[in-house]
Scaffold this motif. Structure first.
Motif, PDB file in Angstrom:
ATOM      1  N   SER A 279     -33.844  38.707 -16.213  1.00  0.00           N
ATOM      2  CA  SER A 279     -33.174  37.061 -16.337  1.00  0.00           C
ATOM      3  C   SER A 279     -32.596  36.628 -17.889  1.00  0.00           C
ATOM      4  CB  SER A 279     -34.813  36.343 -17.401  1.00  0.00           C
ATOM      5  OG  SER A 279     -35.920  36.343 -16.399  1.00  0.00           O
TER       6      SER A 279
ATOM      7  N   ASP B 185     -28.969  37.721 -16.338  1.00  0.00           N
ATOM      8  CA  ASP B 185     -28.778  36.691 -15.664  1.00  0.00           C
ATOM      9  C   ASP B 185     -28.024  35.368 -16.616  1.00  0.00           C
ATOM     10  OD1 ASP B 185     -29.665  37.519 -13.130  1.00  0.00           O
ATOM     11  OD2 ASP B 185     -31.473  36.433 -13.776  1.00  0.00           O
TER      12      ASP B 185
ATOM     13  N   THR C 282     -24.627  36.659 -18.062  1.00  0.00           N
ATOM     14  CA  THR C 282     -23.898  36.205 -17.207  1.00  0.00           C
ATOM     15  C   THR C 282     -23.332  35.162 -16.988  1.00  0.00           C
ATOM     16  OG1 THR C 282     -25.552  35.651 -15.268  1.00  0.00           O
ATOM     17  CG2 THR C 282     -24.073  37.891 -15.043  1.00  0.00           C
TER      18      THR C 282
END
Length: 53
Positions: free
Chosen positions: A14, A17, A20
């Protein structure tokens, strides 16, 4: 670094992510600094226990 932060509840996938999302071209205008979630050794945490005046 995330010991007392809300991001502490996220797992590594997580957090990756999340990183990103922060690196998207739309956010380049905000000039965000590089974010690191881990500190490599050798390292130490210094916690002040008193302040003398």
């Amino acid at each position: 670094m995330l010991r007392k932060a809300i991001l502490n509840i996220l797992d590594k996938d997580s957090l990756a992510d999340f990183m990103t999302i922060l690196k998207e071209p739309d956010l380049d205008q905000f000039n965000l600094p590089e974010v690191r979630f881990t500190i490599e050794s050798p390292a130490a945490i210094v916690i002040p226990i008193a302040i003398y005046a």
